[in-house]
Design an enzyme around this catalytic site. Structure first.
Site, PDB file in Angstrom:
ATOM      1  N   CYS A  26       0.815  -1.226   0.000  1.00 47.36           N
ATOM      2  CA  CYS A  26       0.000   0.000   0.000  1.00 47.36           C
ATOM      3  C   CYS A  26       0.846   1.272   0.000  1.00 47.36           C
ATOM      4  O   CYS A  26       0.552   2.231  -0.725  1.00 47.36           O
ATOM      5  CB  CYS A  26      -0.948  -0.013   1.189  1.00 47.36           C
ATOM      6  N   HIS A  29      -3.148   6.328   4.197  1.00 47.45           N
ATOM      7  CA  HIS A  29      -1.717   6.354   4.546  1.00 47.45           C
ATOM      8  C   HIS A  29      -1.140   7.702   4.093  1.00 47.45           C
ATOM      9  O   HIS A  29      -1.461   8.189   3.008  1.00 47.45           O
ATOM     10  CB  HIS A  29      -0.952   5.260   3.796  1.00 47.45           C
TER      11      HIS A  29
END
Ligand code: A2P
Length: 344
Positions: free
Chosen positions: A130, A242
């Site tokens: 990710c 994130h």
């Protein structure tokens, strides 16, 4: 005629997001099958306005399925992906199990779409970590313009990257703080509520964590093996999204204004960069969105050609489910896969 798609790990965070995105983007699927472990047989998951019953991955026959989007962890992928691939079904795997295999393409469609050729060696295509996915989306257009020499990245990774259990732990600990209950840490090594933890995945011999190593290995594989990358990966008490503080050193001159203009035009990128209160993106705002957001673009005067940028994206989307579905779209749009039903 459309494709038959299986989602392995359909009850998990990423699996559910895969179902949402397949439906949102109108992927040409005639049939979508939800798979998980034997624990979940008979439970239901949503797919658009439909409800799908979950079947057991272990006993599922993939011989008439075209694509399996797999997000059930590395061990499950290592066990099942080769068998699924051998049944002529292309696996797009979200785990790290296959990413570093030279016979498995590792793809971010905005970055290295042509590397998809050759996926038939194993019938497996890997989805990156990710943190790497959003990083390379932002780095690629800058590398094309001014050639990146070195990248220093610090990540601020949300708990959803650790699955449903990670989200539950942040929720339960936060609640426990307010009602003065004892704090239990099962998923994370230390308390995550109102705290940050500089440790994601296992420790390696050199003292880095596997998560940090993934960012360098994957950036090199997808973008350019000559780029030097170093990373510190940190878990933060955010549910989804994130963030990354990225320091980049270039071979050639590039100003912050030039970088801003390049990133404004770059596929998958959205620039939010006003020098005023709130003129930047935070992870909370990225949740549910597809873009990789770039803010705080500044020149780094401590090196010859340096920039600092802030990169944020929804880790369940660009960092996982969306990228996997973009890979499936790439297969379809380039005519690299034919529906088995149509071929019959
Ligand atoms: P299950 O819910 O049946 O355990 P997350 O990362 O969000 O925790 O999700 C992990 C996903 O992987 C879930 O859908 C989970 O299904 C699935 N999974 C875990 N272990 C297996 C297994 N042995 N076989 C099939 N699916 C599995």
């Amino acid at each position: 005629m459309g494709f038959k798609i299986a989602i392995a790990g359909a009850t998990g965070n990423v699996g559910r997001e895969m179902l949402n995105i397949l439906s949102e983007r109108g992927f040409p699927a005639d049939e979508v099958v939800a798979l998980a472990s034997s624990r979940s047989i008979g439970t239901e998951v949503s797919f658009g306005d439909k409800t799908l019953r979950v079947h057991n991955l272990e006993t599922y026959d993939f011989s008439d399925t075209d694509i399996c989007l797999m997000s059930a962890g590395g061990a499950v992928s290592l066990k099942y992906s080769p068998k699924i691939g051998a049944q002529g079904c292309v696996v797009i795997d979200n785990s790290s199990a296959w990413r570093y295999d030279s016979e498995v393409p590792l793809i971010v469609p905005e970055v290295n779409p042509d590397a998809i050729d050759g996926f038939t060696k194993k019938n497996i295509i890997a989805n990156p970590n990710c943190s790497t996915a959003q990083l390379v989306v932002a780095l690629k257009p800058l590398h094309d313009r001014a050639t990146i020499k070195r990248v220093v990245v610090s990540t601020y990774q949300s708990v959803s990257g650790a699955g449903k259990d990670g989200m539950d732990e942040l929720f339960n600990q936060t609640r426990a703080v307010f009602v003065a209950d004892p704090i239990e840490s099962k998923k994370f090594t230390k308390r995550i509520a109102f705290n940050v933890i500089p440790h994601i995945d296992v420790f390696m011999e050199d003292g880095y964590t596997k998560e940090e190593w993934k960012v360098l290995a994957e950036t090199k594989k997808m973008l350019d093996p000559k780029i030097k990358v170093t990373c510190t990966a940190v878990r933060v008490p955010v549910f989804i999204g994130h963030s990354e503080s990225v320091n980049i050193e270039f071979e050639n001159e590039i100003t912050a204004d030039e970088a801003r203009d390049i990133l404004r035009e770059a596929p998958g990128c959205q620039v939010i960069d006003k020098h005023e209160n709130g003129g930047y993106i935070t992870p909370y705002e990225s949740a549910g969105e597809d873009a990789t957001y770039i803010s705080r673009i500044r020149e780094d005067a401590t090196v010859e050609n340096g920039l600092n940028i802030w990169v944020v994206s929804d880790n369940l989307r660009k960092g996982a489910a969306l990228n996997a579905i973009q890979i499936a779209e790439l297969l379809v749009n380039r005519g690299l896969i034919k529906s088995k039903k149509q071929a019959a």
